[in-house]
Design a protein around this motif. Structure first.
Motif, PDB file in Angstrom:
ATOM      1  N   GLY A 179      47.995  46.416  45.619  1.00  0.00           N
ATOM      2  CA  GLY A 179      49.340  46.985  45.532  1.00  0.00           C
ATOM      3  C   GLY A 179      50.281  46.611  46.638  1.00  0.00           C
ATOM      4  O   GLY A 179      51.242  47.341  46.903  1.00  0.00           O
ATOM      5  N   ASP A 180      50.069  45.449  47.262  1.00  0.00           N
ATOM      6  CA  ASP A 180      50.946  45.066  48.371  1.00  0.00           C
ATOM      7  C   ASP A 180      52.074  44.125  47.947  1.00  0.00           C
ATOM      8  O   ASP A 180      52.777  43.568  48.787  1.00  0.00           O
ATOM      9  CB  ASP A 180      50.132  44.427  49.496  1.00  0.00           C
ATOM     10  N   GLY A 181      52.249  43.947  46.648  1.00  0.00           N
ATOM     11  CA  GLY A 181      53.373  43.159  46.153  1.00  0.00           C
ATOM     12  C   GLY A 181      53.133  41.669  46.083  1.00  0.00           C
ATOM     13  O   GLY A 181      54.060  40.901  45.834  1.00  0.00           O
ATOM     14  N   LYS A 182      51.889  41.238  46.279  1.00  0.00           N
ATOM     15  CA  LYS A 182      51.560  39.813  46.179  1.00  0.00           C
ATOM     16  C   LYS A 182      50.129  39.678  45.658  1.00  0.00           C
ATOM     17  O   LYS A 182      49.315  40.607  45.781  1.00  0.00           O
ATOM     18  CB  LYS A 182      51.693  39.118  47.527  1.00  0.00           C
ATOM     19  N   ILE A 183      49.838  38.529  45.076  1.00  0.00           N
ATOM     20  CA  ILE A 183      48.497  38.268  44.559  1.00  0.00           C
ATOM     21  C   ILE A 183      47.862  37.203  45.437  1.00  0.00           C
ATOM     22  O   ILE A 183      48.153  36.007  45.298  1.00  0.00           O
ATOM     23  CB  ILE A 183      48.546  37.801  43.096  1.00  0.00           C
TER      24      ILE A 183
ATOM     25  N   MET B   2      55.540  35.633  40.529  1.00  0.00           N
ATOM     26  CA  MET B   2      55.751  35.932  39.124  1.00  0.00           C
ATOM     27  C   MET B   2      55.754  34.667  38.273  1.00  0.00           C
ATOM     28  O   MET B   2      55.224  34.644  37.158  1.00  0.00           O
ATOM     29  CB  MET B   2      57.067  36.691  38.935  1.00  0.00           C
ATOM     30  N   GLU B   3      56.338  33.598  38.789  1.00  0.00           N
ATOM     31  CA  GLU B   3      56.353  32.350  38.040  1.00  0.00           C
ATOM     32  C   GLU B   3      54.932  31.803  37.896  1.00  0.00           C
ATOM     33  O   GLU B   3      54.574  31.243  36.845  1.00  0.00           O
ATOM     34  CB  GLU B   3      57.246  31.317  38.734  1.00  0.00           C
TER      35      GLU B   3
ATOM     36  N   ASP C  16      58.772  38.069  30.214  1.00  0.00           N
ATOM     37  CA  ASP C  16      58.903  38.565  31.588  1.00  0.00           C
ATOM     38  C   ASP C  16      58.237  39.931  31.732  1.00  0.00           C
ATOM     39  O   ASP C  16      57.610  40.235  32.747  1.00  0.00           O
ATOM     40  CB  ASP C  16      60.376  38.654  31.979  1.00  0.00           C
ATOM     41  N   THR C  17      58.389  40.760  30.696  1.00  0.00           N
ATOM     42  CA  THR C  17      57.797  42.094  30.748  1.00  0.00           C
ATOM     43  C   THR C  17      56.282  42.018  30.838  1.00  0.00           C
ATOM     44  O   THR C  17      55.649  42.712  31.645  1.00  0.00           O
ATOM     45  CB  THR C  17      58.208  42.905  29.513  1.00  0.00           C
ATOM     46  N   ASP C  18      55.675  41.172  30.030  1.00  0.00           N
ATOM     47  CA  ASP C  18      54.223  41.043  30.053  1.00  0.00           C
ATOM     48  C   ASP C  18      53.743  40.375  31.336  1.00  0.00           C
ATOM     49  O   ASP C  18      52.663  40.692  31.843  1.00  0.00           O
ATOM     50  CB  ASP C  18      53.745  40.259  28.833  1.00  0.00           C
ATOM     51  N   ALA C  19      54.543  39.451  31.877  1.00  0.00           N
ATOM     52  CA  ALA C  19      54.189  38.841  33.160  1.00  0.00           C
ATOM     53  C   ALA C  19      54.188  39.894  34.265  1.00  0.00           C
ATOM     54  O   ALA C  19      53.310  39.886  35.145  1.00  0.00           O
ATOM     55  CB  ALA C  19      55.162  37.713  33.496  1.00  0.00           C
ATOM     56  N   ARG C  20      55.154  40.810  34.228  1.00  0.00           N
ATOM     57  CA  ARG C  20      55.179  41.897  35.228  1.00  0.00           C
ATOM     58  C   ARG C  20      53.974  42.815  35.055  1.00  0.00           C
ATOM     59  O   ARG C  20      53.386  43.295  36.044  1.00  0.00           O
ATOM     60  CB  ARG C  20      56.485  42.689  35.114  1.00  0.00           C
TER      61      ARG C  20
ATOM     62  N   ALA D 104      51.126  43.272  38.008  1.00  0.00           N
ATOM     63  CA  ALA D 104      50.732  44.572  38.549  1.00  0.00           C
ATOM     64  C   ALA D 104      49.215  44.768  38.477  1.00  0.00           C
ATOM     65  O   ALA D 104      48.610  45.360  39.383  1.00  0.00           O
ATOM     66  CB  ALA D 104      51.448  45.688  37.786  1.00  0.00           C
ATOM     67  N   LEU D 105      48.595  44.267  37.422  1.00  0.00           N
ATOM     68  CA  LEU D 105      47.145  44.388  37.290  1.00  0.00           C
ATOM     69  C   LEU D 105      46.412  43.482  38.277  1.00  0.00           C
ATOM     70  O   LEU D 105      45.366  43.856  38.822  1.00  0.00           O
ATOM     71  CB  LEU D 105      46.718  44.034  35.860  1.00  0.00           C
TER      72      LEU D 105
END
Length: 236
Positions: A218-222, A187-188, A204-208, A212-213
């Motif tokens: 969808g495995d929780g990591k980029i 996220m950072e 923070d909201t826009d970072a989330r 997600a995009l």
């Protein structure tokens, strides 16, 4: 392939070397890539200080003060803004008010086009978000439209990059979680990416939302595959 340690060590060293000889403002990691600096700036056609975000630049022209009652009213008036907390919403309102030259609570395409980072090819996004079809954006429409414009511009920034450039860009924001060997953007890292690519407002909201995009599987990591898929295959 390269280890995470080598990738970050190399980029830190290159950044120090470049900044020690730079004539102007130091460049961040995101601007340090072979042949990519001028390409990125040309595509963005930036006419503002590259070390500040658009909201910092706009809001810096005037001073804005808001109350909790203002925030409550905005959320009631524009349900799409319910996702933001009070501090985040104030940041978005600063960006909005800095462009609302008429102080009428609406921003026309003409007002947006007064800023060098906007271009005619983004007008279709403004029209798409003008939900009441009054040829202007209210506060809620503005926040959604600008986030969409920032997403599209982010992807445009990478157009024409070769695989090496893309890998170097990924490495600037990726980290190796403890006990793992595969680098991923957390996220950072997403927040830094947004800052470096001049998102209108970084919350923070826009970072989330962006995380997600970008997490295309969808495995929780980029990871690197997510990064490439987001940039080059998820286009409208």
């Amino acid at each position: 392939g390269e280890t995470c340690f080598w990738s970050h060590t190399r980029m830190n060293a290159l950044t120090k070397i470049f900044n020690s000889t730079a004539r102007y403002a130091p460049l961040t990691h995101s601007a340090l890539r072979t042949g990519a600096v001028s390409l990125l700036l040309q595509r963005r056609n930036l006419r503002i200080n590259p070390t500040v975000s658009r909201s910092d630049y706009w809001a810096g022209r005037r001073e804005f003060r808001y109350s909790s009652d203002d925030v409550t009213q905005w959320k009631q008036q524009y349900p799409v803004l319910q996702r933001y907390n009070e501090t985040e919403l104030e940041e978005w309102r600063k960006a909005f008010d800095a462009v609302d030259y008429q102080h009428d609570g609406k921003i026309s395409a003409a007002e947006l086009m007064k800023h060098g980072e906007f271009s005619n090819d983004k007008l279709h996004i403004i029209r798409q978000h003008d939900l009441d079809h009054n040829n202007a954006l209210d506060f809620g429409e503005f926040a959604d439209a600008m986030f969409t414009i920032d997403l599209e511009t982010l992807k445009e920034d990478f157009s024409g990059f070769d695989p090496t450039d893309v890998k170097m860009e990924f490495d600037k924001y990726a980290m190796c979680p403890p006990g793992q060997h595969e680098a991923a953007i957390d996220m950072e890292g997403v927040r830094r990416l947004m800052h470096d690519h001049y998102f209108t407002v970084v919350t923070d909201t826009d970072a989330r939302r962006l995380f997600a995009l970008m997490d295309t599987d969808g495995d929780g990591k980029i990871d690197m595959e997510d990064f490439k898929t987001f940039l080059f295959f998820h286009r409208k």
